[in-house]
Design an enzyme around this catalytic site. Sequence first.
Site, PDB file in Angstrom:
ATOM      1  N   TYR A  84       0.829  -1.209   0.000  1.00 55.38           N
ATOM      2  CA  TYR A  84       0.000   0.000   0.000  1.00 55.38           C
ATOM      3  C   TYR A  84       0.866   1.263   0.000  1.00 55.38           C
ATOM      4  O   TYR A  84       0.414   2.336   0.402  1.00 55.38           O
ATOM      5  CB  TYR A  84      -0.930   0.021   1.214  1.00 55.38           C
ATOM      6  CG  TYR A  84      -2.004  -1.049   1.187  1.00 55.38           C
ATOM      7  CD1 TYR A  84      -3.258  -0.783   0.641  1.00 55.38           C
ATOM      8  CD2 TYR A  84      -1.762  -2.318   1.691  1.00 55.38           C
ATOM      9  CE1 TYR A  84      -4.247  -1.755   0.606  1.00 55.38           C
ATOM     10  CE2 TYR A  84      -2.745  -3.302   1.667  1.00 55.38           C
ATOM     11  CZ  TYR A  84      -3.984  -3.010   1.126  1.00 55.38           C
ATOM     12  OH  TYR A  84      -4.970  -3.979   1.092  1.00 55.38           O
ATOM     13  N   SER A  85       2.086   1.154  -0.445  1.00 59.87           N
ATOM     14  CA  SER A  85       3.079   2.224  -0.313  1.00 59.87           C
ATOM     15  C   SER A  85       2.663   3.519  -1.004  1.00 59.87           C
ATOM     16  O   SER A  85       2.497   3.573  -2.224  1.00 59.87           O
ATOM     17  CB  SER A  85       4.416   1.744  -0.884  1.00 59.87           C
ATOM     18  OG  SER A  85       5.335   2.813  -0.958  1.00 59.87           O
ATOM     19  N   ASN A  86       2.541   4.583  -0.213  1.00 63.20           N
ATOM     20  CA  ASN A  86       2.304   5.909  -0.782  1.00 63.20           C
ATOM     21  C   ASN A  86       3.522   6.368  -1.575  1.00 63.20           C
ATOM     22  O   ASN A  86       3.395   7.076  -2.579  1.00 63.20           O
ATOM     23  CB  ASN A  86       2.016   6.919   0.332  1.00 63.20           C
ATOM     24  CG  ASN A  86       0.719   6.645   1.054  1.00 63.20           C
ATOM     25  OD1 ASN A  86      -0.268   6.257   0.448  1.00 63.20           O
ATOM     26  ND2 ASN A  86       0.712   6.841   2.369  1.00 63.20           N
ATOM     27  N   LEU A  88       5.762   4.479  -3.322  1.00 61.58           N
ATOM     28  CA  LEU A  88       5.797   3.863  -4.649  1.00 61.58           C
ATOM     29  C   LEU A  88       4.676   4.388  -5.532  1.00 61.58           C
ATOM     30  O   LEU A  88       4.846   4.545  -6.751  1.00 61.58           O
ATOM     31  CB  LEU A  88       5.705   2.342  -4.529  1.00 61.58           C
ATOM     32  CG  LEU A  88       6.931   1.622  -3.954  1.00 61.58           C
ATOM     33  CD1 LEU A  88       6.711   0.117  -3.954  1.00 61.58           C
ATOM     34  CD2 LEU A  88       8.205   1.976  -4.717  1.00 61.58           C
TER      35      LEU A  88
END
Length: 311
Positions: A84-86, A88
Site C-alpha cells: 500500500y506504499s504511498n 511507490l
Amino acid sequence: MGHQTGTVTGLHPRLQVLQSKLAASPLTRINDPELTGRQLELWIKRDDLLHPIISGNKWRKLKYILNHALHSGADSIVSMGGAYSNHLHALAFTGKALGLKTTGYIRGERPAQLNATLHDLLDWGMELRFVSRSDYRQLRDYQDCDSLPGLQSGQYWLPEGGATDLALQGVAELVDEIEIGFDTLAVACGTGTTLAGLLTSPLTHRAIGVAALKGGDFLIDDVQQLLNKQGMTSHADWRILVDYHFGGFAKTTPILQAFMQDFQQQHGIELEPIYTGKLLFALYDLIRRDYFPAGQRIVAIHTGGLQGKRK
C-alpha cells in the site's frame, strides 16, 4: 552517478513542467470549541491538496531526488515499499509523467488479487518485484543511489520512503510556505525524513513528530543522523511521541476510527489511519491534557496518503 549529495544546479526542465501543475497548499483553521475554550489555535497545512495523485510529503521528498536523478542522466528509478506504499504510488505516477522507467521491490509474496495501489503501479508502468520479508530488510542496507548490487547503467536506487538527504531539501520548503506565526509544528513519522526536513529549515519553535509504528524510539536517532549528515544543528525544541501507534504500522483500533470519523464529520477534512489520523488523535489527546499553554498556535501537516485507504 555518485551519492545523493551531488551538487545539482537548477530544477530540471521536465520537473519544472510537473511542478507547474501542482496547486499551492493552503492552511485551514480548525474551528472547535475544545480549542477555543483552551485559547488554542489549530491549523492544518493541507499538503493533501497539492495534487490528486502526488500529494503530501511524498512529492516534497521526491522533488530534489528526481532532480538529481535526471541531471545524473538516469532513465530508470528503482525503489522499494509495501503493498500500500504511498511512496511507490507517487513514484510510479511521477516516473510516468517524467518519462522515467520505474521498478518497485514489494514486501511479501504476490497476492492472488492485487489491491488498488498495486493496480495503479502497474497501470503507470512500474515493474513489480515481490520479495520475501527477509530480502526486503536487506534492501534497507543500501542507502546511496548507486549502492544496490546489480544496478544497470542508467538505473538510480532510491531507498525506502525516499529517506535520503536530498529529500530534506524539498520538505524544508514547506516551512517557508506557512505565512502565519506559530508555536508548534506537528507531523506524523514513518521514517522520520519529513520531520528531519522540517528541522533543517530556520525553525526555532517546537516540533513534534508522532510515530506511526510500534517501537518508534529509533526514529529519534534516525532523525538526528539525517541532520548530522547535513551538518545541521536544529534550533527547534523537537521530540517524537511513540505511544500513538495503535498497535503498529498500518494498525488501527475502533477508538482511532471513531475519532477520524468524528473529525471528518465536524471539519470536512479526510484523514487516513496510517499517518494523519494518528497525528490528529495525538494532538487532541495532548490538548485535552493541557500540554499546550494557552495562547499557542499549532500547525499540523496533512501529509496526504489518502490513496492507501482503498482496498
